[in-house]
Motif scaffolding. Structure first.
Motif, PDB file in Angstrom:
ATOM      1  N   GLY A 147     116.923   2.017   8.977  1.00  0.00           N
ATOM      2  CA  GLY A 147     117.740   1.903  10.034  1.00  0.00           C
ATOM      3  C   GLY A 147     118.050   0.577  10.470  1.00  0.00           C
ATOM      4  O   GLY A 147     119.054   0.110  10.829  1.00  0.00           O
ATOM      5  N   GLY A 148     117.102  -0.514  10.468  1.00  0.00           N
ATOM      6  CA  GLY A 148     117.520  -1.779  10.474  1.00  0.00           C
ATOM      7  C   GLY A 148     118.425  -2.521   9.425  1.00  0.00           C
ATOM      8  O   GLY A 148     119.540  -3.108  10.225  1.00  0.00           O
ATOM      9  N   GLU A 149     118.392  -2.073   8.414  1.00  0.00           N
ATOM     10  CA  GLU A 149     119.335  -2.414   7.370  1.00  0.00           C
ATOM     11  C   GLU A 149     120.806  -1.871   7.766  1.00  0.00           C
ATOM     12  O   GLU A 149     121.749  -2.888   7.615  1.00  0.00           O
ATOM     13  N   ARG A 150     120.776  -0.989   8.314  1.00  0.00           N
ATOM     14  CA  ARG A 150     122.223  -0.271   8.654  1.00  0.00           C
ATOM     15  C   ARG A 150     122.840  -1.100   9.942  1.00  0.00           C
ATOM     16  O   ARG A 150     123.914  -1.503  10.005  1.00  0.00           O
ATOM     17  N   GLN A 151     121.711  -1.436  10.504  1.00  0.00           N
ATOM     18  CA  GLN A 151     122.373  -2.061  11.962  1.00  0.00           C
ATOM     19  C   GLN A 151     122.728  -3.579  11.570  1.00  0.00           C
ATOM     20  O   GLN A 151     123.833  -3.981  12.096  1.00  0.00           O
ATOM     21  N   ARG A 152     121.969  -4.190  10.654  1.00  0.00           N
ATOM     22  CA  ARG A 152     122.491  -5.437   9.970  1.00  0.00           C
ATOM     23  C   ARG A 152     123.897  -5.535   9.637  1.00  0.00           C
ATOM     24  O   ARG A 152     124.814  -6.213   9.690  1.00  0.00           O
ATOM     25  N   VAL A 153     124.071  -4.364   8.351  1.00  0.00           N
ATOM     26  CA  VAL A 153     125.577  -4.129   8.079  1.00  0.00           C
ATOM     27  C   VAL A 153     126.701  -4.033   9.273  1.00  0.00           C
ATOM     28  O   VAL A 153     127.776  -4.379   9.062  1.00  0.00           O
ATOM     29  N   HIS A 163     130.889   7.788   4.029  1.00  0.00           N
ATOM     30  CA  HIS A 163     131.661   7.945   2.747  1.00  0.00           C
ATOM     31  C   HIS A 163     131.810   6.633   2.020  1.00  0.00           C
ATOM     32  O   HIS A 163     132.504   6.520   1.056  1.00  0.00           O
ATOM     33  N   ARG A 164     131.502   5.555   2.737  1.00  0.00           N
ATOM     34  CA  ARG A 164     131.871   4.328   1.855  1.00  0.00           C
ATOM     35  C   ARG A 164     130.826   3.562   1.729  1.00  0.00           C
ATOM     36  O   ARG A 164     129.663   3.443   2.466  1.00  0.00           O
ATOM     37  N   ARG A 165     130.787   2.690   0.549  1.00  0.00           N
ATOM     38  CA  ARG A 165     129.591   1.821   0.232  1.00  0.00           C
ATOM     39  C   ARG A 165     129.612   0.457   1.219  1.00  0.00           C
ATOM     40  O   ARG A 165     130.608   0.598   2.173  1.00  0.00           O
ATOM     41  N   ILE A 166     128.499   0.004   1.292  1.00  0.00           N
ATOM     42  CA  ILE A 166     128.457  -1.164   2.196  1.00  0.00           C
ATOM     43  C   ILE A 166     129.461  -1.968   2.213  1.00  0.00           C
ATOM     44  O   ILE A 166     129.916  -2.332   3.042  1.00  0.00           O
ATOM     45  N   GLY A 167     129.698  -2.407   0.816  1.00  0.00           N
ATOM     46  CA  GLY A 167     130.675  -3.504   0.878  1.00  0.00           C
ATOM     47  C   GLY A 167     132.260  -2.803   1.602  1.00  0.00           C
ATOM     48  O   GLY A 167     132.881  -3.792   2.212  1.00  0.00           O
ATOM     49  N   ALA A 168     132.569  -1.811   1.284  1.00  0.00           N
ATOM     50  CA  ALA A 168     133.694  -1.235   1.872  1.00  0.00           C
ATOM     51  C   ALA A 168     133.790  -1.210   3.473  1.00  0.00           C
ATOM     52  O   ALA A 168     134.697  -1.396   4.026  1.00  0.00           O
ATOM     53  N   ASN A 169     132.414  -0.654   3.742  1.00  0.00           N
ATOM     54  CA  ASN A 169     132.442  -0.494   5.262  1.00  0.00           C
ATOM     55  C   ASN A 169     132.598  -1.928   5.992  1.00  0.00           C
ATOM     56  O   ASN A 169     133.274  -2.110   6.888  1.00  0.00           O
ATOM     57  N   VAL A 170     131.930  -3.050   5.208  1.00  0.00           N
ATOM     58  CA  VAL A 170     132.029  -4.487   5.968  1.00  0.00           C
ATOM     59  C   VAL A 170     133.556  -4.675   5.687  1.00  0.00           C
ATOM     60  O   VAL A 170     134.057  -5.458   6.613  1.00  0.00           O
ATOM     61  N   ALA A 171     134.160  -4.332   4.824  1.00  0.00           N
ATOM     62  CA  ALA A 171     135.710  -4.659   4.520  1.00  0.00           C
ATOM     63  C   ALA A 171     136.609  -4.064   5.173  1.00  0.00           C
ATOM     64  O   ALA A 171     137.828  -4.172   5.308  1.00  0.00           O
ATOM     65  N   PRO A 181     125.242   4.091   3.044  1.00  0.00           N
ATOM     66  CA  PRO A 181     124.608   3.752   4.037  1.00  0.00           C
ATOM     67  C   PRO A 181     123.331   4.831   4.055  1.00  0.00           C
ATOM     68  O   PRO A 181     122.346   4.147   4.669  1.00  0.00           O
ATOM     69  N   HIS A 182     123.199   5.770   3.678  1.00  0.00           N
ATOM     70  CA  HIS A 182     122.186   6.564   3.649  1.00  0.00           C
ATOM     71  C   HIS A 182     121.038   6.053   2.961  1.00  0.00           C
ATOM     72  O   HIS A 182     119.888   6.513   3.064  1.00  0.00           O
ATOM     73  N   GLN A 183     121.346   5.068   1.968  1.00  0.00           N
ATOM     74  CA  GLN A 183     120.214   4.455   1.345  1.00  0.00           C
ATOM     75  C   GLN A 183     119.634   3.315   1.852  1.00  0.00           C
ATOM     76  O   GLN A 183     118.521   2.610   1.329  1.00  0.00           O
ATOM     77  N   LEU A 184     119.978   3.064   3.111  1.00  0.00           N
ATOM     78  CA  LEU A 184     119.450   2.001   3.875  1.00  0.00           C
ATOM     79  C   LEU A 184     118.446   2.501   4.999  1.00  0.00           C
ATOM     80  O   LEU A 184     118.668   3.339   5.624  1.00  0.00           O
ATOM     81  N   GLU A 191     124.562   2.990  17.998  1.00  0.00           N
ATOM     82  CA  GLU A 191     124.159   3.971  16.787  1.00  0.00           C
ATOM     83  C   GLU A 191     124.301   3.485  15.383  1.00  0.00           C
ATOM     84  O   GLU A 191     124.222   4.283  14.492  1.00  0.00           O
ATOM     85  N   GLY A 192     124.967   2.297  15.302  1.00  0.00           N
ATOM     86  CA  GLY A 192     125.505   1.742  13.940  1.00  0.00           C
ATOM     87  C   GLY A 192     126.868   2.276  13.694  1.00  0.00           C
ATOM     88  O   GLY A 192     127.663   1.420  13.673  1.00  0.00           O
ATOM     89  N   GLY A 193     126.966   3.626  13.300  1.00  0.00           N
ATOM     90  CA  GLY A 193     128.369   3.985  13.053  1.00  0.00           C
ATOM     91  C   GLY A 193     128.955   3.446  12.070  1.00  0.00           C
ATOM     92  O   GLY A 193     130.140   3.391  11.776  1.00  0.00           O
ATOM     93  N   LEU A 194     128.047   3.387  10.794  1.00  0.00           N
ATOM     94  CA  LEU A 194     128.814   2.956   9.518  1.00  0.00           C
ATOM     95  C   LEU A 194     129.542   4.313   9.109  1.00  0.00           C
ATOM     96  O   LEU A 194     129.025   5.377   9.572  1.00  0.00           O
TER      97      LEU A 194
END
Ligand SMILES: Nc1ncnc2c1ncn2[C@@H]1O[C@H](COP(=O)(O)OP(=O)(O)OP(=O)(O)O)[C@@H](O)[C@H]1O
Ligand SMILES: [Mg+2]
Lengths: 303, 205, 200
Positions: A138-144, A89-97, A133-136, A83-86
């Motif tokens: 579904g496919g973009e979220r999975q890639r993140v 409450h964190r921006r994409i950069g912070a999620n990846v980090a 995350p909510h601005q992406l 389900e992704g699980g991003l």
């Protein structure tokens, strides 16, 4: 690299995983397929010990995973959940980090790595890094999610339908890209997918599960040519012979020296596509761009 | 405590009945104002926004302050207490009813219109029934508020079980204070439980 | 208005006392509710028991709670503080629990999967995601406390309720109105401020 021996996990409701033996050599990708609820996700979660087995042993990189601190173990295993699980409450950069931060990397190194892995999964860091995350899509979220799993460069990756929400065309392309990249990086990958075509294309081996048991584990061509039983044959589909042809290219089979008329196909064409071309043209041989011709007999002999 | 009750059964009954009279009148008046207002406002989004904001403010005001502020206007006794309690009952009922009415499934409303309901028919026969769970939730909150607020009526001479507490404190009669406190608490819990039961009954029916 | 001008310092002190009472009760309630909420949120049995008990505590009317606590705690600021805190605690507890419950399973699973320790998961993922719910609870708790603190004057807690109650006793309309107005203003100001925080 990943080695499960007699691993069993029973859920209170029944089902689960029973006496599972599965090993994935270093640098290889094993595609896990099977009907919904057969225990694919449970198997992945056993590997990073989100689920503790009732019995059996799990070794990763030669070490007994069940004797390690689970938190430490997980930091060395990239995990992309269905389900992704991003973290919303964190921006994409912070999620990846996330994992680099847990491992105490410095800011510059983390930042560079975030850019690198975002680019790797086809997301422009400049555009995506500071979004939520909510601005992406579904496919973009999975890639993140995939980028996040790759961030700390773990040697082992567990991917649970990592691109399920991406449109089919883009998914095939993305999976091929990411998987070839993982291969290049010599990652050991356990990949869950619902799609047989995908499994045989991307897996060095394919493991088919049913009701918590491993039914067959073999190289894709082997499994397609010799399904262990009727269930495997049915799951692989009535067109499994065609699917198998998709695994070979013109360059893999002997060619005829004769000159044949018609539009030439490049060597890299799969036998499946070549056969399709023959059917379309109503001919028994097609010319090859690099010279010579591919005959129907050669295609038939490839099995 | 039992001793005090034995010695003063009439005082206790009087206080209890007064408390109930205060609560029921306050609640009824509040509901009689809030429900029609909600029905009128349901179709007027701008006015409904304003009314919700107003009710939100009214709900935030401390009960004792509302009671006390009415004193210069209405004096002391039963009537000003009832008015204050009605003011306490109004916001929850109005807010919940508005949420329920405005949140009614658009498809259901659309279907009602499509079948030839007039707006009024649709409001009364489709939207109101759909909003009933919300209305009940509002009623429950309002009832508990009112029973609780009625215990403060003693401060403006409105009577009720609060009298037992204040009189007991004045006389340093701890058993009387305890009887008052327990009676108020039980009444509030019973109100909460009773309305909750009604609400669940209704939802199942 | 003459009384007001002559007693500005009394009024100011009552206002200060009121704010202090609310703030201290809130702090006390929070110190109990946060760890307790974290503890019970993932334990269904405890959760039901603790939330049920605290819901019961919350529905007891202010005056009744005070009446029942006076024999135990006596009169004064400390007694009022304890009574008020036990009033706000259930609200905060419920907010913490619902906030933590609202954190998506996938998000928690991802946190575990990446090797966050339970403590890291709590502080970096679960509590930040529970924050909106906690703020909503804080808003209700503050409104409840400002209101209940008015009644606390009756058991010697001080604050703006003193103006109202003594005003009622003495039939001093101006005093009543000053007290009531200030306490309403305080309630509304706190509500607006917390709503701002919720939006941010
Ligand atoms: N935490 C759990 N508690 C109880 N039962 C579980 C739990 N997790 C999974 N199961 C059960 O175990 C079985 C296997 O689940 P699993 O998630 O591994 O399936 P899956 O192969 O990944 O399916 P899908 O393709 O739908 O994702 C299912 O029957 C599921 O209901
Ligand atoms: Mg699954």
């Amino acid at each position: 690299m990943i080695e499960l021996r007699g691993v069993t996990k029973a859920w209170p409701g029944g089902a689960g995983v029973q006496a599972l033996d599965l090993s994935v050599p270093e640098g290889e990708c094993c595609a896990l397929i099977g009907p919904s609820g057969c225990g694919k996700t449970t198997t992945l979660r056993l590997v990073n010990r989100l689920v503790e087995p009732d019995a059996g042993s799990i070794r990763i990189g030669g070490a007994d995973a069940l004797k390690q601190d689970p938190v430490h173990l997980r930091r060395g295993i990239g995990y992309v959940i269905q389900e992704g699980g991003l973290f919303p409450h964190r921006r994409i950069g912070a999620n990846v980090a996330t994992v680099p931060a847990l491992l105490g990397w410095n800011a510059a190194r983390t930042r560079a790595r975030v850019e690198e892995v975002l680019t790797l999964v086809g997301l422009d860091p400049a555009r995506y890094r500071d979004r939520w995350p909510h601005q992406l899509s579904g496919g973009e979220r999975q890639r993140v999610g995939v980028a996040r799993a790759l961030a700390a460069d773990p040697p082992v990756l567990l991917l649970d339908e990592p691109f399920g929400a991406v449109d089919p065309l883009r998914r095939a392309q993305l999976q091929a890209e990411v998987l070839s990249l993982l291969k290049h990086l010599r990652k050991t990958v356990l990949l869950v997918t619902h799609d047989v075509q995908e499994a045989v294309r991307l897996g060095d081996s394919v493991a088919l599960m049913r009701g918590g048991r491993l039914v067959q584990h073999a190289a894709p061509a082997e499994m397609l040519a010799h399904p262990a039983d009727g269930f495997v044959a049915e799951f692989l589909g009535a067109d499994r012979a065609l699917t198998r042809l998709g695994l070979f290219r013109i360059r893999d089979v002997p060619r005829d020296a004769a000159t044949v008329a018609g539009e030439a196909l490049p060597e890299a064409t799969t036998l499946r596509d070549a056969l399709s071309a023959m059917l379309e043209r109503g001919v028994r041989a097609v010319p090859v761009t690099e010279g010579g011709a591919l005959t129907l007999e050669a295609v038939l002999r490839s099995r | 405590m039992i001793g005090w009750l034995r010695a003063n059964p009439d005082a206790f009954l009087d206080a209890l009945l007064q408390h109930l009279a205060l609560s029921v009148s306050g609640l009824l008046i509040g509901v009689a104002l809030a429900l029609p207002a909600a029905l009128l406002l349901a179709r007027r989004p701008v006015l409904a926004e304003w009314a919700s904001a107003g009710a939100g403010v009214l709900r935030t005001l401390p009960s004792l302050a509302v009671l006390a502020a009415l004193l210069p206007l209405l004096g002391v006794g039963f009537t000003p207490s009832v008015v204050a309690l009605a003011l306490l009952a109004l916001p929850p009922v109005l807010l919940h009813a508005l949420v329920g009415l405005r949140g009614a499934e658009p498809a259901a409303v659309e279907a009602a219109r499509g079948m030839g309901f007039t707006p009024l028919q649709s409001l009364l026969r489709v939207e109101l029934p759909l909003a009933l769970p919300q209305v009940f939730a509002g009623l429950r909150t309002a009832a508990v508020q009112v029973v609780s607020g009625a215990s403060l009526a003693t401060f403006i001479g409105g009577g009720g079980l609060g009298d037992l507490v204040t009189q007991g404190m004045a006389l340093l009669d701890i058993p009387q204070v305890q009887v008052g406190g327990i009676a108020i608490a039980l009444l509030a819990l019973a109100t909460e439980g009773g309305f909750g039961w009604l609400q669940r009954r209704w939802e199942r029916a | 208005m003459r009384w007001t001008w002559r007693n500005l310092d009394t009024i100011g002190a009552a206002l200060g006392e009121h704010v202090l009472l609310v703030g201290a009760a809130l702090l006390l309630a929070g110190v109990v509710a946060l760890p307790l909420g974290v503890l019970v949120a993932r334990r269904p049995l405890w959760r039901a028991a603790v939330l049920g008990a605290s819901a019961g505590l919350y529905s007891i009317p202010t005056l009744a709670l005070f009446a029942l606590l006076v024999p135990l705690l006596g009169l004064g600021f400390r007694a009022a503080l304890l009574a008020l805190a036990s009033y706000a605690m259930p609200v905060l507890l419920r907010a913490v629990v619902t906030g933590l419950e609202g954190v998506a399973l996938a998000v928690r699973e991802a946190a575990d999967g990446m090797g966050l320790t339970p403590r890291q998961k709590l502080w970096q993922v679960e509590l930040p995601l529970a924050l909106p719910s906690v703020l909503a609870g804080l808003r209700v708790a503050v409104a409840t406390l400002v209101s209940a603190a008015t009644v606390a004057a009756y058991i010697g807690g001080g604050g703006l309720g003193v103006l109202i109650l003594t005003g009622l006793d003495q039939g001093h309309t101006e005093k009543i109105l000053v007290g009531a107005t200030l306490v309403c203003a305080l309630a509304l100001a706190a509500d607006v401020a917390l709503r701002r925080m919720q939006r941010a």
